[in-house]
Design a protein around this motif. Structure first.
Motif, PDB file in Angstrom:
ATOM      1  N   ALA B 275       0.825  -1.205   0.000  1.00  0.00           N
ATOM      2  CA  ALA B 275       0.000   0.000   0.000  1.00  0.00           C
ATOM      3  C   ALA B 275       0.861   1.257   0.000  1.00  0.00           C
ATOM      4  O   ALA B 275       0.515   2.256  -0.625  1.00  0.00           O
ATOM      5  N   MET B 283      -3.540  -0.931  -4.289  1.00  0.00           N
ATOM      6  CA  MET B 283      -4.404  -1.655  -3.362  1.00  0.00           C
ATOM      7  C   MET B 283      -5.669  -2.133  -4.067  1.00  0.00           C
ATOM      8  O   MET B 283      -6.134  -3.256  -3.823  1.00  0.00           O
ATOM      9  N   LEU B 287      -6.724  -5.937  -4.003  1.00  0.00           N
ATOM     10  CA  LEU B 287      -8.022  -6.316  -3.431  1.00  0.00           C
ATOM     11  C   LEU B 287      -8.888  -6.932  -4.512  1.00  0.00           C
ATOM     12  O   LEU B 287      -9.606  -7.919  -4.271  1.00  0.00           O
ATOM     13  N   SER B 324      -7.652 -13.274   4.015  1.00  0.00           N
ATOM     14  CA  SER B 324      -7.338 -11.961   3.444  1.00  0.00           C
ATOM     15  C   SER B 324      -8.035 -10.845   4.219  1.00  0.00           C
ATOM     16  O   SER B 324      -7.436  -9.811   4.499  1.00  0.00           O
ATOM     17  N   VAL B 325      -9.290 -11.069   4.605  1.00  0.00           N
ATOM     18  CA  VAL B 325     -10.020 -10.002   5.296  1.00  0.00           C
ATOM     19  C   VAL B 325      -9.413  -9.737   6.680  1.00  0.00           C
ATOM     20  O   VAL B 325      -9.221  -8.588   7.074  1.00  0.00           O
ATOM     21  N   ILE B 328      -5.841  -8.072   6.088  1.00  0.00           N
ATOM     22  CA  ILE B 328      -5.910  -6.672   5.625  1.00  0.00           C
ATOM     23  C   ILE B 328      -6.604  -5.814   6.685  1.00  0.00           C
ATOM     24  O   ILE B 328      -6.217  -4.679   6.940  1.00  0.00           O
ATOM     25  N   CYS B 332      -4.880  -2.400   8.576  1.00  0.00           N
ATOM     26  CA  CYS B 332      -5.393  -1.021   8.522  1.00  0.00           C
ATOM     27  C   CYS B 332      -6.267  -0.718   9.738  1.00  0.00           C
ATOM     28  O   CYS B 332      -7.068   0.199   9.705  1.00  0.00           O
ATOM     29  N   ALA B 333      -6.109  -1.487  10.808  1.00  0.00           N
ATOM     30  CA  ALA B 333      -6.738  -1.207  12.096  1.00  0.00           C
ATOM     31  C   ALA B 333      -8.254  -1.343  12.089  1.00  0.00           C
ATOM     32  O   ALA B 333      -8.930  -0.824  12.958  1.00  0.00           O
ATOM     33  N   LEU B 334      -8.793  -2.052  11.100  1.00  0.00           N
ATOM     34  CA  LEU B 334     -10.221  -2.349  11.157  1.00  0.00           C
ATOM     35  C   LEU B 334     -10.470  -3.485  12.144  1.00  0.00           C
ATOM     36  O   LEU B 334     -11.563  -3.617  12.680  1.00  0.00           O
TER      37      LEU B 334
END
Lengths: 645, 372
Positions: B275, B283, B287, B324-325, B328, B332-334
């Motif tokens: 990224a 990205m 994705l 992957s979810v 990723i 990105c702090a999700l």
């Protein structure tokens, strides 16, 4: 299991694939939105953080300007202090042992080093931390010689946990001589930093606190430079620094030459040796240049710059002789009889007094139902102005004050710069105080004629500073030119190029007639040279002819504090001893003020100090003026004009 | 083995192959950049990754070549072998950072918990294949599949490897969603999970794991966080991603990467490097590849000729999706930080092998959708 049934069963799943695909799309949609937020909306913010991450600005300190005296003797300069920095993360096996040996640490020192290392928090292990300050030459040599023992190979680079960094520290070769005027530096406090940051100060910087160091801070300090370097996450300098790091070279501070004469300062210090507390000023009457300015007791400037411990500072602060106070500028004192010439001028200039008229002194003066005492109980008998000046007869001046009035005296004193700041420009200057009738009115103090009487002899509410009195006597000596005291004479670049020569600055020309001045100077000469004079007993025969006035300034009786011991109270109630004068009499070069705080009689204690100073300073080069020429100022070569340059 | 030959070549799933190959090539390139920041320790990793991918490709071809109906036949045997491998971990694996995960065979290190995922998928496929019930399933019907899950999962939890165990559970759940679960049963399951979550948080998690969740939660609700502490890795990862901007800083130009501000860029955080260096556009591409891979897997499932193939394909889709979810999302702090790799992109032999076995299974189901 039949093929047909299998197909049907798969078909049963089929409805759900679309929902799964939708769920997958939604989840990835959320991820894309997150990426948009980070990479499109907040990219400037994160870009800035990323840039700051890898750049560190290293301050390059500027060399502080050197301060010299009028002869070029160095008063304040810089020397390197070698400090040892350790990076705990890089310490290899045995490094601490090696370093301890090289430093020559004893068991206690080793233990302390180990303890301090253990106390470093984990997150600072990659930082360079100062462990030893100002190591000795032997220690430095040992570490430098054996530096290979402390270097290790890590991957492809050579690393060491131990680094010796030279940082400049201020040092004062004259130690405690003239400390108040020269001043010291110390480290900025956290609360000052916010305010001074825009001016380029950084944490750990030192700033001038007093004297010249403070007043000329902006010229002396120069401008710090900086170098931006690229660093890695562990704050080690990055090896991939392909961009040229920007370097801003530091600009060294300006050098400053003072009018002070450190040789004279030494003479002054020697002459004052017997007295614990006081102040001396010597100024050039022809320019206003301050040749000596001393406040006693003094303190070691290097100690202040290195940083005093709490106890050391408390000792200085609580010292009854007040070493932290600049008594030449900051504090104001009763002048006593050294004030009398200005009362005399007030009477003479307005033709209210005939100097040859005699006044009878019986030892006190009756006024307003009170007896005002003379300095000699038995009285001086009949005295004219010259005799009154020589013998410091108070009664004469009481009678003068009654005729002249307070305001005339105050105006003359103020014309000579008394009760006003001189503008010397260093330290905090006290204005002193010259009372006037309107001041008493404004402060609702019921007017009494006695105020004028007390003021005339430099008592009452009259207070002056040493530097004020020096400038006033210089004006008496030079024919009425009141100068601004000059303490800096030259500013130059580090390579010696003169940037600015500072000129003497005249504050005012005081109008006093030639004959009145001549009369006064003759009277002052009598103080020292006439057998009746108060300083006659301590004169040096055949030396430089000196004129002056003694003063014994009464201090108000303090209520004796119960816990104060008698000896201290006795000291504190003793009068201040003054001598104010100039020399040589016939062609004055310097004016001098000696004030010994609680020193007692001016004639007995202050006058010999002043005479010794003037004799030692002027004596070696003094040649008596030929007697037969009357007024030969015009053709007499100013043989000593170049003194001090 | 019937259809190997001309027919198989015709049926070769090119979109699947191209997608997987693209991800792998991008992954190796990215790994080259990620490891160049620390050449002393990681300099040769991208070459090893190429080796693993090559071996993995061979394994995938092998897995694809054998008609998957043979797998159906030997599913329980594979499942048993998997369990044995997981048990061997406790005998052979040295303890690394408090857990036993790798067993060393010759020069290779193998992570049986990774291999457990395709084995679990195949085992569940076998079970559902043999249980062709179309009417609504009750909780009782879930007992057997749950036991199939619990076998390997409990062993993985014992290692302990919470991330992998969780992934197994997610894959299991995804597969079960495929079946017609009764609404009441579904509700009961969801409620049980909601009630269990806080208990697991308090009792089941190590302190550092709770710390990660707390940090993540602070970031979600926008609290000030100490970026030099627990949040360092995620914060620097976000800085890397954000500072990449639209077009990225360029290959090998990411400062967050090159100056080592993001730890673990080769294993768990390679996406941060990508990224940063390739930006938002890069990205979107990556994705897109993963979304395509997952949707394509679902398509393969939908066209599979039998239940076993369909469930296997859905299981593989779930494998790629959750991996992957979660990866990723944490970068990105999700999501809070869990040690979950990005399949085909992260460095790691077992991870690559597992992914390649899954790809092989997909290919297998895809090739044989028309063969009867």
């Amino acid at each position: 299991m039949s093929l047909l049934s299998q197909r049907r069963e798969v078909g049963e799943f089929r409805k759900r694939y679309k929902w799964m695909a939708l769920a997958v799309s939604i989840v990835f949609g959320i991820v894309v939105i997150r990426m948009m937020q980070l990479q499109l909306l907040d990219r400037d913010h994160y870009g800035e953080v990323a840039r700051e991450n890898i750049t560190r600005t290293i301050g390059l300190p500027a060399t502080r300007g050197i301060v010299r005296d009028t002869h070029g003797h160095v008063i304040a300069t810089n020397r390197p202090s070698y400090d040892v920095f350790l990076t705990p993360a890089r310490l290899a096996e045995g490094d601490v042992e090696t370093l301890s040996t090289l430093m020559g640490l004893d068991a206690e020192g080793r233990r302390s080093l180990t303890e301090r290392l253990a106390a470093v928090p984990e997150r600072r292990h990659n930082h360079q931390i100062r462990f030893f300050t100002d190591i000795t030459r032997e220690q430095l040599a040992a570490i430098q010689t054996h530096s290979t023992d402390l270097t290790h190979t890590e991957g492809r680079r050579e690393v060491t946990a131990v680094e010796v960094v030279a940082t400049p520290v201020r040092t004062y070769p004259y130690r405690a001589l003239g400390s108040h005027a020269i001043g010291y530096l110390n480290e900025l406090r956290g609360d000052e930093l916010a305010e001074l940051r825009p001016a380029g100060y950084r944490l750990g910087d030192r700033i001038g606190r007093t004297g010249i160091e403070r007043a000329w801070e902006n010229l002396l300090r120069g401008r710090r430079g900086s170098r931006r370097i690229l660093v890695d996450a562990d704050l080690a300098r990055s090896e991939r620094g392909d961009e040229q790091p920007d370097v801003i070279e530091p600009v060294p501070g300006r050098d400053i030459s003072l009018t002070l004469d450190m040789d004279l300062m030494r003479i002054v210090e020697r002459a004052m040796r017997g007295h614990p507390s006081g102040a001396v000023a010597v100024v050039d009457v022809r320019t206003g240049a301050v040749r000596a300015l001393l406040s006693k007791p003094s303190y070691e400037l290097d100690a202040f710059t290195a940083g005093l411990s709490r106890e050391e500072y408390a000792t200085l602060r609580d010292d009854p002789f007040r070493p932290l106070i600049d008594k030449s500028i900051y504090d104001a004192f009763f002048p006593g009889s050294v004030f009398k010439p200005f009362s005399a001028i007030a009477g003479l200039e307005d033709h209210l007094i005939d100097p040859h008229e005699r006044v009878r002194c019986n030892g006190s003066y009756r006024f307003g139902g009170r007896d005002f005492p003379c300095n000699v109980r038995s009285g001086h008998g009949e005295v004219d102005m010259r005799q009154a000046m020589m013998q410091s007869c108070n009664v004469y001046f009481y009678s003068l004050a009654e005729r002249v009035g307070l305001d005339r005296i105050a105006r003359v004193a103020q014309d000579f710069g008394l009760g006003r700041r001189t503008g010397i420009g260093i330290n905090t200057e006290s204005p002193g105080f010259i009372p006037t009738r309107s001041w008493y009115d404004a402060h609702d103090i019921a007017w009494r004629g006695g105020f004028a009487l007390n003021t005339a002899i430099g008592q009452g509410d009259t207070k002056v500073t040493i530097i004020q009195m020096a400038m006033a006597y210089a004006a008496l000596a030079n024919g009425g030119t009141l100068y601004v005291p000059q303490i800096v004479e030259r500013i130059s670049a580090p390579d010696g190029t003169v940037i600015e020569e500072l000129e003497p600055r005249v504050r005012r020309r005081v109008h006093v007639s030639r004959e009145n001045l001549a009369f006064l100077i003759d009277s002052f000469s009598g103080v020292v040279n006439d057998p009746l004079g108060t300083a006659y007993a301590v004169r040096i025969a055949d030396g430089v002819p000196i004129a002056g006035k003694t003063g014994t300034a009464q201090v108000y009786q303090r209520a004796r504090l119960s816990e104060e011991d008698a000896a201290r109270a006795e000291y504190r109630n003793r009068a201040h001893a003054w001598f104010a004068g100039f020399a040589p009499v016939e062609d004055p070069e310097v004016a001098i003020i000696v004030m010994i705080e609680h020193g007692g009689s001016g004639g007995r204690y202050a006058a010999p100090v002043a005479i010794q100073i003037l004799q030692e300073y002027l004596g070696p080069t003094y040649t008596p003026r030929p007697r037969d020429t009357g007024d030969a100022d015009a053709d007499r070569p100013r043989s000593r004009a170049g003194r001090g340059h | 083995m019937v259809t190997i030959g001309k027919g198989l070549r015709d049926q070769f799933d090119w979109p699947l192959f191209v997608t997987v190959a693209s991800i792998a090539v991008i992954g190796v390139t990215n790994l080259y950049s990620a490891t160049s920041a620390n050449p002393d320790e990681l300099g040769q990793l991208y070459i090893q990754q190429i080796y693993w991918l090559t071996i993995g490709a061979g394994v995938a071809v092998l897995v694809a070549a054998i008609d998957y109906r043979h797998y159906e036949r030997f599913a329980w045997f594979a499942y048993g072998a998997g369990i044995v491998l997981l048990l061997l971990v406790f005998l052979l694996a040295p303890e690394v950072r408090g857990s036993q995960r790798w067993i060393y065979i010759g020069g290779f290190s193998l992570q049986p918990s990774e291999l457990a995922k395709p084995i679990l998928i195949v085992a569940l496929a076998k079970h559902l294949h043999n249980d062709p019930k179309t009417e609504g399933r009750t909780l009782q019907d879930l007992v057997v599949p749950a036991l199939i899950l619990i076998g390997p999962m409990s062993l993985i939890l014992l290692q302990p490897d919470l991330g992998t165990a969780l992934l197994c559970a997610f894959i299991f759940a995804s597969i079960m969603v495929l079946t017609n679960l009764k609404k009441r049963s579904l509700f009961t399951l969801v409620m049980a999970f909601v009630l269990a979550a806080p208990i697991i948080y308090v009792v089941g998690l190590e302190r550092y794991q709770r710390g990660r969740i707390d940090t993540w939660w602070s970031m979600v609700i926008g609290e000030e966080i100490d970026v030099s502490g627990d949040a360092w890795q995620v914060y620097q990862s976000m800085v890397a991603i954000g500072s990449g901007g639209t077009w990225g800083k360029g290959f090998m130009q990411g400062t967050q990467n090159q100056h080592r501000f993001v730890p673990d860029t080769h294993s768990d955080f390679p996406i941060a490097v990508w990224a940063e260096e390739q930006g938002f556009v890069g990205m979107l591409l990556l994705l897109g590849l993963y979304v395509f891979l997952i949707l394509w897997s679902l398509r393969i499932a939908s066209t599979a000729k039998d239940r076993f193939g369909a469930v296997t394909a859905v299981g593989v889709a779930a494998f790629f999706f959750w991996h992957s979810v979660i990866n990723i999302g944490m970068v990105c702090a999700l999501l809070p930080v869990v040690g979950v790799t990005l399949p085909l992109f992260s460095y790691g032999g077992s991870s690559v092998l597992t992914s390649m076995i899954c790809v092989g299974l997909l290919m297998n189901v895809s090739i044989r959708r028309f063969s009867y």
